[in-house]
Design an enzyme around this catalytic site. Structure first.
Site, short mmCIF file in Angstrom:
data_model
loop_
_atom_site.label_atom_id
_atom_site.label_comp_id
_atom_site.label_asym_id
_atom_site.label_seq_id
_atom_site.Cartn_x
_atom_site.Cartn_y
_atom_site.Cartn_z
CD1 TRP A 183 -2.66 1.77 0.47
CD2 TRP A 183 -1.31 2.50 2.12
NE1 TRP A 183 -3.00 3.08 0.77
CE2 TRP A 183 -2.19 3.55 1.77
CE3 TRP A 183 -0.36 2.72 3.12
CZ2 TRP A 183 -2.16 4.79 2.39
CZ3 TRP A 183 -0.32 3.96 3.74
CH2 TRP A 183 -1.22 4.98 3.38
CD GLU A 223 -4.56 -1.49 2.01
OE1 GLU A 223 -3.39 -1.73 2.37
OE2 GLU A 223 -5.44 -1.10 2.78
CE LYS A 225 -6.57 5.89 2.30
NZ LYS A 225 -5.71 5.95 3.45
CG ASP A 256 -8.59 -0.89 4.23
OD1 ASP A 256 -9.69 -0.47 4.67
OD2 ASP A 256 -7.54 -0.82 4.90
CG HIS A 259 -8.63 1.78 1.52
ND1 HIS A 259 -7.34 1.45 1.25
CD2 HIS A 259 -8.63 2.26 2.79
CE1 HIS A 259 -6.59 1.68 2.30
NE2 HIS A 259 -7.36 2.17 3.25
CG HIS A 283 -5.88 -4.28 5.21
ND1 HIS A 283 -5.03 -3.23 5.03
CD2 HIS A 283 -5.11 -5.37 5.50
CE1 HIS A 283 -3.78 -3.67 5.18
NE2 HIS A 283 -3.81 -4.95 5.46
CG ASP A 291 -9.28 4.64 5.40
OD1 ASP A 291 -9.68 3.55 5.81
OD2 ASP A 291 -8.08 4.89 5.17
CG ASP A 293 -8.14 2.93 9.39
OD1 ASP A 293 -8.22 1.83 8.83
OD2 ASP A 293 -7.69 3.95 8.82
CG ASP A 323 -5.49 -1.39 8.17
OD1 ASP A 323 -4.93 -0.92 9.17
OD2 ASP A 323 -5.39 -0.89 7.03
C1 RNT Z 1 -3.93 2.87 4.72
C2 RNT Z 1 -4.00 1.42 4.46
C3 RNT Z 1 -2.87 0.59 5.00
C4 RNT Z 1 -2.45 0.98 6.40
C5 RNT Z 1 -1.57 -0.04 7.07
C6 RNT Z 1 -0.87 0.52 8.24
O1 RNT Z 1 -5.04 3.53 4.36
O2 RNT Z 1 -5.21 0.90 4.91
O3 RNT Z 1 -3.19 -0.74 4.89
O4 RNT Z 1 -3.55 1.19 7.22
O5 RNT Z 1 -0.74 -0.62 6.16
ZN ZN Z 2 -5.45 -1.20 4.88
#
Ligand code: RNT
Ligand code: ZN
Length: 414
Positions: A183, A223, A225, A256, A259, A283, A291, A293, A323
């Site tokens: 990523w 990955e 985004k 993810d 994303h 993720h 995003d 998290d 994640d």
């Molecule tokens: C960031 C991505 C990535 C990170 C990690 C730390 O938007 O999701 O995967 O969160 O690699």
């Molecule tokens: Zn991620």
């Protein structure tokens, strides 16, 4: 009759074998991210996070050293049921005396061996790895693999290659292939004047990184985004870019859940990709409006996503990784809640009458599908979950451990 026995009977009436479900659940590995314990800072020199991602909050107790992170993770993992892997970022290198002398493009396996040892000591199923293309002085203008500055681009290519080599060693040592997820935060805050060249440079960098790697022990993934903070207008590694790259180069896509556009869901993307790919990586995160998290909870989308894995029997095809990073609550609690939520959602997915539901769909009987789905929401899944924990020597009463740890250990970290 115990509550579990009662529940078992109720599910059996629909042809659902709860014992088989518990057995199946205990075999699905969840790759747990190491970075919840220290707010994604790592050990290799950075003291803040950058690259379009952010933790918010300053709850006391952040792990500040490798020793603290290992200790916290050990305590957290002990409260997590099921099969686990640990997911490590390159910035969590244990550089020892080499700190300040060796940069990310020259990292080798020895700096990560303690993670492998830790994983073995804690009975884990494997270790996954990520090159860290963020929070580092060699990011030029926020760019890494897509940088127009050749020196910068090459530095990060070398980091990617080094990471694949490390991963091969990790995979071998753990006797379990290592997922290496790429990523990068590369992108622009404002409308770019050229959208293609950065993507061509990223493509070239990926080709160079993936030129040679150990196919037996390494599973490379990319990955995508949609945007990051300060990178709102354009992301080089977009969904279309990586999906096509992965398909053409026979590597894995990593989705993810945070994303995509807020109304877009990964649960629907899983079956789309399963039609083409042998493996997909995830993720799993909880995006709240963006995003963000947040820690996983058993919400509707987590349940739907889990159903797409379970009802398609993709237990070995979908590599589940988590994640999220919340710095506003006790980090042990965040870790354990997220992992348990993932497994609860998987269990929920196993306790659905799929054969009947599928047939009803083909008969266009969406009335009965609605009826059954609503009925199953209130079936005694909690009793089945408790039995799962009991069989693993755990229980739902784990918060005392968090409080104890907070008093004994976190309080000291001021
Ligand atoms: C960031 C991505 C990535 C990170 C990690 C730390 O938007 O999701 O995967 O969160 O690699
Ligand atoms: Zn991620």
């Amino acid at each position: 009759m115990s509550r579990y026995e009662e529940a078992k009977k109720m599910y059996a009436a629909y042809g659902i074998d709860t014992d088989a479900a518990l057995e199946r659940l205990s075999k699905i590995p969840v790759s747990v991210h190491c970075w919840q314990g220290d707010d994604v800072i790592g050990f290799d020199g950075s003291d803040s996070l950058s690259g379009g991602i952010q933790t918010t909050g300053n709850y006391p107790g952040r792990a500040r050293t490798p020793e603290e992170l290992f200790e916290d993770a050990k305590r957290a993992f002990a409260l997590m049921p099921g099969k686990k892997r640990i997911n490590v970022h390159a910035c969590y290198a244990l550089l020892g005396a080499d700190k300040g002398k060796v940069d990310r493009d020259a990292y080798t396996y020895k700096y990560f061996e303690p993670w492998v040892e830790w994983a073995k000591e804690n009975g884990l199923d494997g270790v996954d790895f990520n090159p860290t293309f963020f929070a580092h002085p060699k990011m030029k203008d926020g760019l890494s693999l897509s940088s127009p500055d050749e020196e910068t681009r090459q530095f990060w290519v070398r980091h990617g290659k080094a990471s694949l080599k490390i991963a091969a060693e990790i995979g071998k040592a753990m006797n379990s292939p290592c997922l290496v997820n790429i990523w990068i935060p590369d992108g622009y805050k404002d409308i770019p004047a050229d959208r293609l060249s950065p993507r061509l440079r990223l493509k070239k960098s990926l080709d160079e990184i993936l030129e040679d790697y150990d196919k037996e022990w390494v599973i490379p993934a990319v990955e995508s985004k949609v945007f990051g903070i300060g990178i709102e207008s354009y992301t080089v590694g977009s969904n279309e870019f990586y999906q096509n790259y992965a398909a053409k180069n026979n590597i894995c896509c990593l989705l993810d859940t945070g994303h995509y556009h807020p109304t877009e869901v990964v649960s629907d993307k899983i079956p789309a990709l399963l039609a083409f790919y042998d493996k997909i990586a995830l993720h799993v995160s909880r995006p709240v409006r963006w995003d963000s998290d947040h820690v996983l909870i058993v919400d509707d989308e987590l349940k739907e996503l889990s159903k797409e894995i379970i009802r398609n029997e993709a237990d070995e095809k979908v590599l589940i990784g988590l994640d999220y990073f919340d710095a506003s609550i006790n980090r042990l609690c965040a870790w354990v809640t997220g992992v348990r939520s993932m497994q609860k959602a998987l269990l929920n997915a196993m306790l659905q009458p799929y054969a009947e539901l599928k047939q009803l769909q083909d008969e266009n009987n969406f009335s009965k599908i609605m009826y059954l789905n609503e009925k199953f929401k209130f079936m005694p899944i909690g009793d089945v979950w408790d039995e799962y924990l009991r069989r693993q020597g755990l229980s739902e009463d784990w918060f005392g451990e968090v409080e104890k740890f907070e008093k004994e250990v976190f309080a000291e970290r001021v």
